[in-house]
Design a protein around this motif. Sequence first.
Motif, PDB file in Angstrom:
ATOM      1  N   LEU A  80      27.935  40.628  25.128  1.00  0.00           N
ATOM      2  CA  LEU A  80      28.686  41.960  25.077  1.00  0.00           C
ATOM      3  C   LEU A  80      28.900  42.612  26.479  1.00  0.00           C
ATOM      4  CD1 LEU A  80      26.690  43.337  22.213  1.00  0.00           C
ATOM      5  CD2 LEU A  80      29.233  42.350  22.274  1.00  0.00           C
ATOM      6  N   ALA A  81      28.217  42.618  27.518  1.00  0.00           N
ATOM      7  CA  ALA A  81      28.141  43.269  28.693  1.00  0.00           C
ATOM      8  C   ALA A  81      29.420  42.296  29.434  1.00  0.00           C
ATOM      9  CB  ALA A  81      27.120  43.228  29.346  1.00  0.00           C
ATOM     10  N   HIS A  82      29.152  41.008  29.330  1.00  0.00           N
ATOM     11  CA  HIS A  82      29.981  40.270  30.095  1.00  0.00           C
ATOM     12  C   HIS A  82      31.696  40.269  29.445  1.00  0.00           C
ATOM     13  CE1 HIS A  82      31.910  36.794  31.936  1.00  0.00           C
ATOM     14  NE2 HIS A  82      32.363  36.188  30.874  1.00  0.00           N
ATOM     15  N   ARG A  83      31.757  40.425  28.234  1.00  0.00           N
ATOM     16  CA  ARG A  83      32.791  40.537  27.399  1.00  0.00           C
ATOM     17  C   ARG A  83      33.409  41.726  27.875  1.00  0.00           C
ATOM     18  NH1 ARG A  83      33.106  39.159  21.329  1.00  0.00           N
ATOM     19  NH2 ARG A  83      32.755  37.144  22.280  1.00  0.00           N
ATOM     20  N   LYS A  84      32.711  42.949  28.056  1.00  0.00           N
ATOM     21  CA  LYS A  84      33.155  44.291  28.396  1.00  0.00           C
ATOM     22  C   LYS A  84      33.769  44.128  29.714  1.00  0.00           C
ATOM     23  CE  LYS A  84      31.981  49.072  28.615  1.00  0.00           C
ATOM     24  NZ  LYS A  84      30.862  49.917  28.207  1.00  0.00           N
ATOM     25  N   ARG A  85      32.983  43.571  30.708  1.00  0.00           N
ATOM     26  CA  ARG A  85      33.493  43.470  31.967  1.00  0.00           C
ATOM     27  C   ARG A  85      34.727  42.593  31.970  1.00  0.00           C
ATOM     28  NH1 ARG A  85      29.329  41.164  34.017  1.00  0.00           N
ATOM     29  NH2 ARG A  85      30.150  39.237  34.236  1.00  0.00           N
ATOM     30  N   ARG A  86      34.966  41.773  31.237  1.00  0.00           N
ATOM     31  CA  ARG A  86      36.082  40.786  31.224  1.00  0.00           C
ATOM     32  C   ARG A  86      37.315  41.636  30.693  1.00  0.00           C
ATOM     33  NH1 ARG A  86      35.922  35.531  32.741  1.00  0.00           N
ATOM     34  NH2 ARG A  86      38.309  36.003  32.800  1.00  0.00           N
ATOM     35  N   GLU A  87      36.961  42.565  29.653  1.00  0.00           N
ATOM     36  CA  GLU A  87      38.026  43.303  29.152  1.00  0.00           C
ATOM     37  C   GLU A  87      38.483  44.263  30.079  1.00  0.00           C
ATOM     38  OE1 GLU A  87      36.236  45.360  25.745  1.00  0.00           O
ATOM     39  OE2 GLU A  87      36.638  43.301  24.195  1.00  0.00           O
ATOM     40  N   LYS A  88      37.351  44.885  31.185  1.00  0.00           N
ATOM     41  CA  LYS A  88      37.777  45.916  31.916  1.00  0.00           C
ATOM     42  C   LYS A  88      38.524  44.999  33.126  1.00  0.00           C
ATOM     43  CE  LYS A  88      35.664  48.942  35.198  1.00  0.00           C
ATOM     44  NZ  LYS A  88      34.155  49.464  35.809  1.00  0.00           N
ATOM     45  N   GLU A  89      38.319  43.801  33.591  1.00  0.00           N
ATOM     46  CA  GLU A  89      38.961  43.148  34.480  1.00  0.00           C
ATOM     47  C   GLU A  89      40.547  42.835  33.919  1.00  0.00           C
ATOM     48  OE1 GLU A  89      36.621  39.779  35.186  1.00  0.00           O
ATOM     49  OE2 GLU A  89      35.184  40.875  36.143  1.00  0.00           O
ATOM     50  N   THR A  90      40.497  42.359  32.857  1.00  0.00           N
ATOM     51  CA  THR A  90      41.878  42.192  31.956  1.00  0.00           C
ATOM     52  C   THR A  90      42.740  43.230  32.226  1.00  0.00           C
ATOM     53  OG1 THR A  90      40.909  40.371  30.634  1.00  0.00           O
ATOM     54  CG2 THR A  90      43.062  41.322  30.011  1.00  0.00           C
TER      55      THR A  90
ATOM     56  N   VAL B  26      52.199  49.195  45.712  1.00  0.00           N
ATOM     57  CA  VAL B  26      51.745  48.017  44.864  1.00  0.00           C
ATOM     58  C   VAL B  26      50.614  47.407  45.617  1.00  0.00           C
ATOM     59  CG1 VAL B  26      52.047  46.119  43.449  1.00  0.00           C
ATOM     60  CG2 VAL B  26      53.628  47.768  43.759  1.00  0.00           C
ATOM     61  N   LEU B  27      50.479  46.890  46.794  1.00  0.00           N
ATOM     62  CA  LEU B  27      49.572  46.318  47.379  1.00  0.00           C
ATOM     63  C   LEU B  27      48.188  47.272  47.677  1.00  0.00           C
ATOM     64  CD1 LEU B  27      51.343  44.487  50.262  1.00  0.00           C
ATOM     65  CD2 LEU B  27      50.403  43.674  48.136  1.00  0.00           C
ATOM     66  N   ASP B  28      48.449  48.358  47.785  1.00  0.00           N
ATOM     67  CA  ASP B  28      47.399  49.606  47.887  1.00  0.00           C
ATOM     68  C   ASP B  28      46.688  49.485  46.593  1.00  0.00           C
ATOM     69  OD1 ASP B  28      47.623  50.227  50.561  1.00  0.00           O
ATOM     70  OD2 ASP B  28      49.028  51.885  50.130  1.00  0.00           O
ATOM     71  N   ALA B  29      47.406  49.598  45.420  1.00  0.00           N
ATOM     72  CA  ALA B  29      46.768  49.676  44.234  1.00  0.00           C
ATOM     73  C   ALA B  29      46.047  48.533  43.987  1.00  0.00           C
ATOM     74  CB  ALA B  29      47.869  49.900  42.960  1.00  0.00           C
ATOM     75  N   ILE B  30      46.441  47.242  44.387  1.00  0.00           N
ATOM     76  CA  ILE B  30      45.714  45.845  44.200  1.00  0.00           C
ATOM     77  C   ILE B  30      44.257  46.043  45.066  1.00  0.00           C
ATOM     78  CG2 ILE B  30      45.769  43.546  44.698  1.00  0.00           C
ATOM     79  CD1 ILE B  30      48.652  43.440  43.967  1.00  0.00           C
ATOM     80  N   VAL B  31      44.591  46.552  46.182  1.00  0.00           N
ATOM     81  CA  VAL B  31      43.296  46.532  46.980  1.00  0.00           C
ATOM     82  C   VAL B  31      42.234  47.582  46.492  1.00  0.00           C
ATOM     83  CG1 VAL B  31      42.272  47.338  49.493  1.00  0.00           C
ATOM     84  CG2 VAL B  31      44.205  45.907  49.097  1.00  0.00           C
TER      85      VAL B  31
ATOM     86  N   GLN C  68      37.187  48.827  43.158  1.00  0.00           N
ATOM     87  CA  GLN C  68      36.770  49.484  42.224  1.00  0.00           C
ATOM     88  C   GLN C  68      36.010  48.531  41.188  1.00  0.00           C
ATOM     89  OE1 GLN C  68      39.689  51.313  39.581  1.00  0.00           O
ATOM     90  NE2 GLN C  68      38.340  53.247  39.128  1.00  0.00           N
ATOM     91  N   LEU C  69      36.702  47.372  40.965  1.00  0.00           N
ATOM     92  CA  LEU C  69      36.162  46.344  39.968  1.00  0.00           C
ATOM     93  C   LEU C  69      35.062  45.732  40.396  1.00  0.00           C
ATOM     94  CD1 LEU C  69      39.534  44.830  38.655  1.00  0.00           C
ATOM     95  CD2 LEU C  69      37.905  46.566  37.372  1.00  0.00           C
ATOM     96  N   LEU C  70      34.941  45.167  41.759  1.00  0.00           N
ATOM     97  CA  LEU C  70      33.787  44.756  42.287  1.00  0.00           C
ATOM     98  C   LEU C  70      32.673  45.420  42.759  1.00  0.00           C
ATOM     99  CD1 LEU C  70      36.185  42.384  42.184  1.00  0.00           C
ATOM    100  CD2 LEU C  70      34.938  41.507  43.850  1.00  0.00           C
ATOM    101  N   GLY C  71      32.988  46.897  42.988  1.00  0.00           N
ATOM    102  CA  GLY C  71      32.288  47.732  43.340  1.00  0.00           C
ATOM    103  C   GLY C  71      31.484  47.777  44.667  1.00  0.00           C
TER     104      GLY C  71
ATOM    105  N   GLU D  70      32.997  37.020  40.046  1.00  0.00           N
ATOM    106  CA  GLU D  70      34.070  37.989  40.957  1.00  0.00           C
ATOM    107  C   GLU D  70      34.969  37.207  41.756  1.00  0.00           C
ATOM    108  OE1 GLU D  70      30.144  41.362  41.787  1.00  0.00           O
ATOM    109  OE2 GLU D  70      29.871  39.254  42.744  1.00  0.00           O
ATOM    110  N   ILE D  71      34.527  36.131  42.508  1.00  0.00           N
ATOM    111  CA  ILE D  71      35.602  35.136  43.019  1.00  0.00           C
ATOM    112  C   ILE D  71      36.882  35.166  42.142  1.00  0.00           C
ATOM    113  CG2 ILE D  71      35.927  33.267  44.331  1.00  0.00           C
ATOM    114  CD1 ILE D  71      33.995  35.144  45.637  1.00  0.00           C
ATOM    115  N   GLU D  72      36.833  34.812  41.023  1.00  0.00           N
ATOM    116  CA  GLU D  72      37.730  34.682  39.900  1.00  0.00           C
ATOM    117  C   GLU D  72      38.624  35.663  39.860  1.00  0.00           C
ATOM    118  OE1 GLU D  72      36.321  32.899  36.698  1.00  0.00           O
ATOM    119  OE2 GLU D  72      35.890  30.867  37.450  1.00  0.00           O
ATOM    120  N   LEU D  73      38.040  37.037  39.678  1.00  0.00           N
ATOM    121  CA  LEU D  73      38.619  38.215  39.475  1.00  0.00           C
ATOM    122  C   LEU D  73      39.428  38.433  40.957  1.00  0.00           C
ATOM    123  CD1 LEU D  73      39.510  40.732  38.053  1.00  0.00           C
ATOM    124  CD2 LEU D  73      37.201  41.855  38.894  1.00  0.00           C
ATOM    125  N   LEU D  74      38.644  38.318  42.102  1.00  0.00           N
ATOM    126  CA  LEU D  74      39.348  38.394  43.327  1.00  0.00           C
ATOM    127  C   LEU D  74      40.403  37.636  43.480  1.00  0.00           C
ATOM    128  CD1 LEU D  74      39.006  40.286  45.817  1.00  0.00           C
ATOM    129  CD2 LEU D  74      37.689  38.325  46.817  1.00  0.00           C
TER     130      LEU D  74
END
Length: 648
Positions: A64-74, A93-98, A103-106, A215-219
Amino acid sequence: MILGGMGIPAADQTIARLLHLLATEAPGEAFDQLAEIVEASAPGPERDEMLIAIARSGRIRDLLAHRKRREKETHALIETARDLASLRDVDEVLDAIVHRARQLLGTDATYLALLDPVRGDVYMRITLGTVTRAIESIRQPVGRGIGGRIIATGEPFATSDYVNDTRLNRYPSVTDAVVEDGIVSIAGVPLRIGDAVIGALFVANRYERSYDRSEIELLSSLADHASIVIENARLFAHAEVAAGRLRETNAELSRQGEGLERASIAHEQLIPLVLRRADLGELVEAVAVMLDGTVAAVGVDGSVLVTGGRGTLPDTLPAPARGAVAAARVTGTSRTWTVPVQAGEERFGHLVLVATTQLLDPDVRTLERAAQTAALLMLMDRQVSAAEQQVRGELIDDLLAEREPDWTAFERRARRAGAVDLRTAHTVLVLSATGVPRRHLLRAAADLASRHGGLATEHAAQVVLLLPHIDPGEAARTVPATLGRSAGGVVTAGVAGSARSAQEVRRMHREAERCLRLLLALGREGEGAGLAEVGVLGLVLESTSQKQVRALLAQTVAPLQRYDEEHNTLLLETIDAYFAAGGNPRATAKALQVHPNTIYQRLERIDHVLGHRGWREPDGALSMQLGLQLQRILEQIPVEELLPAAGG
């Protein structure tokens, strides 16, 4: 129910507790505590089943935690895609991505670096969470450090201890910046456009940390979005440039079309001007209207012939360089265009257009065509004038011939030919030019004569110019310079006048010719003068005779000349230098580069040869200097030609 009487919860209580922990998303420690309580109960099948249930609940919690994190990433990726779709500023836009990556990877910091296509190295484009300035200006070669390694290999890379990681080929200045900022662990992924790696996206922490695969995949997903932003920006920039060029091309085509239409109309207006042999002023006025400016026709000598248009001309009108088709000069809000007026190699001057707007190519062609039309009109005028000048020139040639004409017959011919009225006061000029053929001088003189209602002809290998209503002194001052500019050479003019009859023209011609020869003999090329302007020598020659000249030479120069020839001495040279030095023997010695005693000896020898010292006195000195000048002139002009025989 309490198990074993020891305060251990019964099975239904344990299950209820597990469900509560799952529903409240309790941390893993709460599941561990419940497992410890169950393990402390008496062994048995019920206890084992409870432990299995707790373990399975822990896995459910992790899922559930992993799914929640993936939902947050998605959700973050969707937000990033929305940013892309909104087509905002690229840097925003680049600033927003950075920002989202951090934020996502803390992480403590996030960077985006790009490959510099010009310098070939890697530079920092965006930083977030940095505490020092040095890391914001990092540049490093491809292959060095984490960024250089990622761009060189195209593969993600992560390290929990940047400074001590033996896999890295660190770049000293980058290492110093990382240490100064306190960074310890770093992970980065490539930015790709097709197969090309254009940069890298990083996250970093100021403590040791390992980055898992998710985390690497999200990045990497965020890096892909950044790549899309950069590529879209490039494509949009190219598209905007192409659209801008297309708009400019369309506007230019429209302007060119309008210009071509104007050029066609101008051509239709110019042809009738030629056919009816309009004058130059009418042509210039028409061109000024066609091109909405002010136009001037300028002669070869720089004089303004005619102007057209309602504007004002600059004080100095530029002339095009020889061989130039058209040239422009910008002065304030005005543009001045010049184009030569010429037929073949023969130049008549140039047209000057002053306009407040830039000329299009068709307008420039119109100006050039107008210059060709002006050349044609001026050439036709010249041919007509040349025919008239030839008829009149033959008459003047007869007038100036060595044999005096029959004056009655001459005047009858002059009236029949419609030649110039010689009863009007005319100044007579005899001309020569150095540096140009005589025909060029004759052509320039004919143009000047045509403008002033005079006459130019060639007589006895010299150009003769008759100008009415002009003072001889003014003619002497202005005509050589004017003709020099037109002909392109150095013009010398002997001047005489004013003559009010054919007989006086004949006599003044002889005087002007004699004056010209005097000017040339005295080395005064490029000047104009009458006998009165030649100096004392001119005044003397005006009232002397051949006999008097020979007598003066016999008393002054001739004895010294004979002595020099017989004894191989330099008495004439010495006396000439003596007068040039103001009668100072030492200055004379310096000029001749001899000892002063030598000069004193030569001066005594001159006294002996002449038989007196009177040449040193004012009257005698004047006679001697006059004799020296006459001697120099007679070396080039025989006395019989210098003075009329009647004076002898």
